[in-house]
Design a protein around this motif. Sequence first.
Motif, PDB file in Angstrom:
ATOM      1  N   UNK A  89       0.809  -1.214   0.000  1.00 24.84           N
ATOM      2  CA  UNK A  89       0.000   0.000   0.000  1.00 24.84           C
ATOM      3  C   UNK A  89       0.849   1.273   0.000  1.00 24.84           C
ATOM      4  N   UNK A  90       2.160   1.123   0.027  1.00 24.01           N
ATOM      5  CA  UNK A  90       3.019   2.301   0.024  1.00 24.01           C
ATOM      6  C   UNK A  90       2.979   3.019  -1.313  1.00 24.01           C
ATOM      7  N   UNK A  91       3.221   4.319  -1.268  1.00 23.61           N
ATOM      8  CA  UNK A  91       3.391   5.113  -2.480  1.00 23.61           C
ATOM      9  C   UNK A  91       4.753   4.784  -3.076  1.00 23.61           C
ATOM     10  N   UNK A 115       3.368   1.300 -13.337  1.00 22.47           N
ATOM     11  CA  UNK A 115       3.196   2.668 -13.822  1.00 22.47           C
ATOM     12  C   UNK A 115       3.691   3.687 -12.802  1.00 22.47           C
ATOM     13  N   UNK A 116       3.356   3.462 -11.528  1.00 22.93           N
ATOM     14  CA  UNK A 116       3.766   4.428 -10.505  1.00 22.93           C
ATOM     15  C   UNK A 116       5.270   4.378 -10.276  1.00 22.93           C
ATOM     16  N   UNK A 121      10.841   6.713 -11.093  1.00 23.82           N
ATOM     17  CA  UNK A 121      12.003   5.832 -11.191  1.00 23.82           C
ATOM     18  C   UNK A 121      13.260   6.472 -10.621  1.00 23.82           C
ATOM     19  N   UNK A 122      13.333   7.800 -10.641  1.00 20.97           N
ATOM     20  CA  UNK A 122      14.487   8.487 -10.081  1.00 20.97           C
ATOM     21  C   UNK A 122      14.645   8.294  -8.589  1.00 20.97           C
ATOM     22  N   UNK A 123      13.586   7.843  -7.929  1.00 17.32           N
ATOM     23  CA  UNK A 123      13.640   7.604  -6.481  1.00 17.32           C
ATOM     24  C   UNK A 123      14.335   6.279  -6.150  1.00 17.32           C
ATOM     25  N   UNK A 124      14.579   5.449  -7.180  1.00 19.17           N
ATOM     26  CA  UNK A 124      15.069   4.093  -6.935  1.00 19.17           C
ATOM     27  C   UNK A 124      16.561   3.966  -7.261  1.00 19.17           C
ATOM     28  N   UNK A 125      17.347   4.930  -6.797  1.00 15.97           N
ATOM     29  CA  UNK A 125      18.790   4.899  -7.033  1.00 15.97           C
ATOM     30  C   UNK A 125      19.406   3.636  -6.438  1.00 15.97           C
ATOM     31  N   UNK A 126      20.350   3.056  -7.179  1.00 16.32           N
ATOM     32  CA  UNK A 126      21.066   1.882  -6.679  1.00 16.32           C
ATOM     33  C   UNK A 126      20.497   0.576  -7.171  1.00 16.32           C
ATOM     34  N   UNK A 127      19.260   0.607  -7.670  1.00 15.86           N
ATOM     35  CA  UNK A 127      18.638  -0.615  -8.179  1.00 15.86           C
ATOM     36  C   UNK A 127      19.324  -1.029  -9.486  1.00 15.86           C
ATOM     37  N   UNK A 473     -10.512  20.678   3.374  1.00 19.58           N
ATOM     38  CA  UNK A 473     -10.002  19.439   3.963  1.00 19.58           C
ATOM     39  C   UNK A 473      -9.828  18.369   2.889  1.00 19.58           C
ATOM     40  N   UNK A 474     -10.787  18.291   1.961  1.00 20.57           N
ATOM     41  CA  UNK A 474     -10.708  17.288   0.903  1.00 20.57           C
ATOM     42  C   UNK A 474      -9.468  17.488   0.041  1.00 20.57           C
ATOM     43  N   UNK A 475      -9.113  18.742  -0.227  1.00 24.45           N
ATOM     44  CA  UNK A 475      -7.922  19.013  -1.036  1.00 24.45           C
ATOM     45  C   UNK A 475      -6.651  18.549  -0.329  1.00 24.45           C
ATOM     46  N   UNK A 476      -6.573  18.791   0.979  1.00 28.51           N
ATOM     47  CA  UNK A 476      -5.377  18.388   1.719  1.00 28.51           C
ATOM     48  C   UNK A 476      -5.291  16.874   1.841  1.00 28.51           C
ATOM     49  N   UNK A 477      -6.412  16.206   2.037  1.00 29.21           N
ATOM     50  CA  UNK A 477      -6.402  14.749   2.114  1.00 29.21           C
ATOM     51  C   UNK A 477      -5.963  14.166   0.769  1.00 29.21           C
ATOM     52  N   UNK A 478      -6.468  14.744  -0.317  1.00 29.36           N
ATOM     53  CA  UNK A 478      -6.072  14.291  -1.646  1.00 29.36           C
ATOM     54  C   UNK A 478      -4.580  14.539  -1.890  1.00 29.36           C
ATOM     55  N   UNK A 479      -4.085  15.679  -1.415  1.00 28.28           N
ATOM     56  CA  UNK A 479      -2.665  16.013  -1.539  1.00 28.28           C
ATOM     57  C   UNK A 479      -1.808  14.974  -0.826  1.00 28.28           C
ATOM     58  N   UNK A 480      -2.235  14.543   0.357  1.00 20.97           N
ATOM     59  CA  UNK A 480      -1.503  13.496   1.077  1.00 20.97           C
ATOM     60  C   UNK A 480      -1.490  12.202   0.275  1.00 20.97           C
ATOM     61  N   UNK A 481      -2.615  11.876  -0.348  1.00 22.67           N
ATOM     62  CA  UNK A 481      -2.712  10.653  -1.113  1.00 22.67           C
ATOM     63  C   UNK A 481      -1.795  10.607  -2.321  1.00 22.67           C
ATOM     64  N   UNK A 482      -1.349  11.778  -2.767  1.00 22.05           N
ATOM     65  CA  UNK A 482      -0.434  11.839  -3.905  1.00 22.05           C
ATOM     66  C   UNK A 482       1.013  11.555  -3.498  1.00 22.05           C
TER      67      UNK A 482
END
Length: 536
Positions: A89-91, A115-116, A121-127, A473-482
């Motif tokens: 379930x992690x981002x 897709x995600x 992909x730049x977050x996966x340095x070293x792979x 509140x909905x905008x901030x919750x959605x922002x967290x989900x991103x």
Amino acid sequence: MSTPEMNIATFLAKSATHHPDHPAIVAGARTVTYREFYRRALSIGGELLARGLRRGDRVAFALHNSPEVLETVFGCIAAGLVAVPMNARLHAKEMGYIVRSSGAKVLIHGAAFTAEIDEHLGEFDGMQWRFEVGGTEGIEPYDRLLDSVTPLEAPVEVTADDASWLFYTSGTTGRPKGATWTHRTGRVVVVMNYLADVYNIDHDDVVLHAAPLSHGSGIVALPAIARGATNVILDALSFSPELLFDTVARHKVSHIAFLAPTQIVAILDKYDPDRFDLSTVKAVCYGGAPIYLEHLKAAVETFGPIFAQIYGQGEAPITVTGLTREMHARFAATDDPRLGSAGIARTDVEVRVVDADGTPVAPGEAGEIIVRGDVVMRGYWNNPEATVEALREGWLYTGDVGTFDDQGYLYLLDRTKDMVVSGGNNVYPREVEEVLITHPAVASVVVFGIPDEYWGEAVHAVVVTEPGHQVTAEELIRFCGENLAGYKKPKAVEFVPELPVSAYGKILRREVRDRYWTGHDRKVGGGARRVATATP
């Protein structure tokens, strides 16, 4: 020089020898025998070593519950590699951090994450190598690991202190930390002590996995595999009580490996004895968060004395203390308040409750829970500062606050750390705050857990907006989900003109949080209406 000892994967080797044609894993229409399971694990391990990996290298994976999870874990361990399971379930950004932090050279993931991961992909340095279950063009298929021309002949030799598993658990700094489990942790603590103190799984047992195999349920799979039992994986991406009932009846399930309290509430709500036959179930292991006492009493009354509770954490896997099935039955029958405890220390574990100086406190007095024994992790991966803070003179300082009664039963009361346990998932406020504070409309924010009848605790954010900015509140919750896993998003956001701060400008989290817990007898897991961990 350390003496070679038994590799955890030897448990699988023995079951494949004793029960080669017995179903090891059942998932939907798929059945994998112990012979095939072992062959696949040896192929995975051999192929990874042929690619240039060496003993101690890390292999990360993000997979929904499936046979591939257990194959990957045992393939890595058989080769002397270190498995790094990631919560499905992690981002992708969070997965990328774990890959970088662990130094994983290999990533194995399902097609649902492609897709995600590609987007970040730049977050996966070293792979260096990436394998996909599901088959997207351009990514090496997982099946290639199963068809190695250089499979292992047997599990490689390891030492008891060799790392086998990195369990990433969130930290108060807002970044996950990798609790390092050794082969001794898996061999002695997870396997042998589960069989001794929680439930003695037998070859004839059918063990159902309804919770993530990357976490608690996957850990219980180790003793099940050691005994040659059948592991049935619930064939769904999300928990379904009706599917659980149908699966139990169809496969004659005898042991449900792990349920969170929220799942117990869900099955209580949906159970109809005239429709569903659960008579084959002998044991249900539950934990991950406290449970309301009335829910537990209702579960015992409805399903019988089949529940076994465990209290532990990633730094001390599976069980620090526990309540056996026999204790549940006895305490429920006599309305004994110990039913609301976290049980007694496991056979080979020493537990104390101490004050700020590390001095044990008297029964009935609150303090921090500390633990000693082979159950304790080796330390945090590449994080000596956090390791020194957590491990002191052989003791693990858990960050949980509790009290013993005069018979040695432990009651959980609060946390010295700020972790929220929502639906059995750990959420650290700092992680959520660090995302929210990047929103241009947020001037300051504090996040904490508040009582919730279903989730135990719900993630709640209190926000002060920047002058001249408006946001919902909905905008901030959605922002967290991103940026975060869905379970880490606030369930609600509250707006206030200001937050209380200390003389040093630090937001007084507890002062804000405490008003939501007025009238509750503890400050974890709901804590309302004389809950399951009430003080004796």
